[in-house]
Design an enzyme around this catalytic site. Sequence first.
Site, short mmCIF file in Angstrom:
data_model
loop_
_atom_site.label_atom_id
_atom_site.label_comp_id
_atom_site.label_asym_id
_atom_site.label_seq_id
_atom_site.Cartn_x
_atom_site.Cartn_y
_atom_site.Cartn_z
N LYS A 262 0.86 -1.19 0.00
CA LYS A 262 0.00 0.00 0.00
C LYS A 262 0.89 1.23 0.00
O LYS A 262 1.70 1.43 0.91
CB LYS A 262 -0.90 0.01 1.24
CG LYS A 262 -1.63 1.34 1.47
CD LYS A 262 -2.53 1.31 2.71
CE LYS A 262 -3.12 2.69 3.02
NZ LYS A 262 -3.98 2.70 4.22
N ASP A 267 -2.89 10.36 3.16
CA ASP A 267 -4.26 9.92 3.39
C ASP A 267 -5.00 10.94 4.23
O ASP A 267 -4.93 10.93 5.46
CB ASP A 267 -4.25 8.55 4.09
CG ASP A 267 -5.65 8.03 4.36
OD1 ASP A 267 -6.62 8.59 3.79
OD2 ASP A 267 -5.78 7.05 5.13
N LYS A 274 -10.43 12.96 7.73
CA LYS A 274 -9.92 12.68 9.06
C LYS A 274 -9.89 13.96 9.88
O LYS A 274 -9.77 15.05 9.34
CB LYS A 274 -8.47 12.16 8.96
CG LYS A 274 -8.33 10.77 8.40
CD LYS A 274 -6.87 10.34 8.35
CE LYS A 274 -6.70 8.95 7.78
NZ LYS A 274 -7.29 7.89 8.60
N ASP A 344 -12.26 6.81 3.62
CA ASP A 344 -11.03 6.68 4.41
C ASP A 344 -10.57 5.22 4.50
O ASP A 344 -9.45 4.95 4.93
CB ASP A 344 -11.25 7.26 5.81
CG ASP A 344 -9.95 7.53 6.55
OD1 ASP A 344 -8.88 7.48 5.91
OD2 ASP A 344 -10.03 7.81 7.76
N ARG A 348 -7.45 -0.69 1.28
CA ARG A 348 -7.95 -1.97 0.76
C ARG A 348 -8.42 -1.82 -0.69
O ARG A 348 -8.35 -2.78 -1.46
CB ARG A 348 -9.06 -2.51 1.69
CG ARG A 348 -10.30 -1.68 1.75
CD ARG A 348 -11.15 -1.96 2.98
NE ARG A 348 -10.60 -1.40 4.21
CZ ARG A 348 -11.14 -1.53 5.41
NH1 ARG A 348 -12.28 -2.22 5.56
NH2 ARG A 348 -10.58 -0.97 6.47
N1 BES Z 1 -4.16 4.76 6.85
C1 BES Z 1 -5.26 4.49 7.69
C2 BES Z 1 -4.91 3.55 8.84
C3 BES Z 1 -3.92 4.06 9.86
C4 BES Z 1 -4.38 4.63 11.03
C5 BES Z 1 -2.58 3.93 9.66
C6 BES Z 1 -3.47 5.08 11.97
C7 BES Z 1 -1.68 4.38 10.61
C8 BES Z 1 -2.13 4.95 11.76
C9 BES Z 1 -6.37 3.85 6.89
O1 BES Z 1 -6.47 4.23 5.56
C10 BES Z 1 -7.65 4.23 7.53
O2 BES Z 1 -7.97 5.38 7.51
N2 BES Z 1 -8.36 3.26 8.10
C11 BES Z 1 -9.58 3.50 8.76
C12 BES Z 1 -10.55 2.46 8.30
C13 BES Z 1 -11.96 2.74 8.75
C14 BES Z 1 -12.52 3.93 8.02
C15 BES Z 1 -12.78 1.51 8.46
C16 BES Z 1 -9.34 3.39 10.25
O3 BES Z 1 -8.55 2.52 10.67
O4 BES Z 1 -9.88 4.19 10.99
ZN ZN Z 2 -4.74 4.89 4.70
MN MN Z 3 -7.64 5.98 5.31
#
Ligand code: BES
Ligand code: ZN
Ligand code: MN
Length: 497
Positions: A262, A267, A274, A344, A348
């Site tokens: 990835k 992001d 966020k 967000d 995936r």
């Molecule tokens: N890049 C983030 C995950 C992440 C969070 C990496 C903290 C490093 C530190 C990912 O793209 C994300 O935002 N995931 C969400 C998924 C949710 C929306 C189902 C998450 O984990 O909150």
């Molecule tokens: Zn991410």
């Molecule tokens: Mn994300």
Amino acid sequence: MQVEFVAVGAEPTNGTALAVFAFEGGTLSAPAAALDSALGGALSRAVAAGRFKGSKGQSLELLAPQGVEASRVLLIGLGPEADLNGAAVESGAASAYAAAKLSGATELLIRHPQCPTNPAARAAKAAFGARLASYRFDRYRTTEKADKKPSITTVKVAVEDAAAAQAAYAPLAALGDAIVFSRDLVSEPANILYPAEYARRAKELESLGLKVEVLGEDDMAKLGMGSLLGVGQGSRRESQLVVMQWLGAADPASQPIAFVGKGVTFDTGGISIKPADGMEDMKWDMGGSAAVIGLMHALAGRKAKVNAIGVLGLVENMPDGNAQRPGDIVTSMSGQTIEVINTDAEGRLVLADALWYTQDRFKPQFMVDLATLTGAIIIALGKDYAGLYANDDALADKLLAASKAENELLWRMPLPAAYEKQIESLAADMKNVGGRPGGSITAALFLQKYVAGLPWAHLDIAGVAWRQPSSDPTIPEGAAGFGVRLLNRLVADNYEG
Ligand code: BES
Ligand code: ZN
Ligand code: MN
């Protein structure tokens, strides 16, 4: 910083920090005991006078000692003597570097307990530990107080046969270069490292003998990668898919192994934006791809006898008038449709197409993907362990063994089919989020839908890609380069020759 191997008898000078080691309980190692007599017992007196116990990572410092030509002596704890091995010495040398780096000493001379069976290998590990500990991302500093700058310019490791140690160090030096390369990418801010710039840096690795192709948005549209492209469509920066090949096996046509990363260069969350607090961390949302490119760098650097593919899915996830909306339905290269409930949950979506492309084109023996995929894995495992998911026990066991050998920790997580219910959609083949319960697991189950009948493993490295603070002296605060060592070991121990 330069690394040298010197004779066991090599003497320090007045700019030297001289490092020796002790075991749990305060017992001095042989080189420390010899130094202690030269110092008239000052080391053992210092141990008796304080709380130094020889525990792993502990350190004690003697300034301007009488009896040896060195500005300071560092006594570093190695932990239990029964556990003494290359890994302990690597970590001890890293602690020695950390203790000396701001001291003003220009040279660090390491006198570690010599290994009776393979002294060259152990000395090489000491050098490797110091090298990793000396990593620093300072290319954007224009002013820094002199006393904040590391002063050590040379690390010398004492060993009987310096030439043998130098030879043993060669593959570790190549691995070290790869880890540094990976850490630099993770550290770069997103205004500098966007998908096209990342792809350009990947392309530069052709000089190591890698084959590197870069697919742009038009190429990906032709392949039907609607899932990956949907994530990047709100960005001014063009999405890229980088395909790297290292063909080092005796037969360049033999079935390769494949790694997919990835690479979200930033992001924001997209329209499902966020919160501001900590959003700057999302510059390292490309850590999975940095592990993959780091592995490819390492394999090429040490001319590994294996055919390996590395695929990087590079996108920037931004809110914009053209960004994808919650509720949008995209069609992936596999033909499966996805309802994007939360923009967000983009990693995936990127991996779905990158995984499909990789197996469709290369028919590999197996695929391993790495991704800073979910906050939920941090809740589950904290910041030392990455989550390991696999549809194949043999592959999982090989990864766990490599993890142990390199001290890049993994913990295996389940892939329960029953939880797939959580990602069922009313309107499409699946949705991209499964709610809060088991958030890292449902993300892995989503990825599994893009794997068609071959061994596959997924590493959720969201907790371990960035260390602040760091509990490991070989990883200074910041980018860890997590995964490079682990994958390099997986390949070296199982897939070469
Ligand atoms: N890049 C983030 C995950 C992440 C969070 C990496 C903290 C490093 C530190 C990912 O793209 C994300 O935002 N995931 C969400 C998924 C949710 C929306 C189902 C998450 O984990 O909150
Ligand atoms: Zn991410
Ligand atoms: Mn994300």
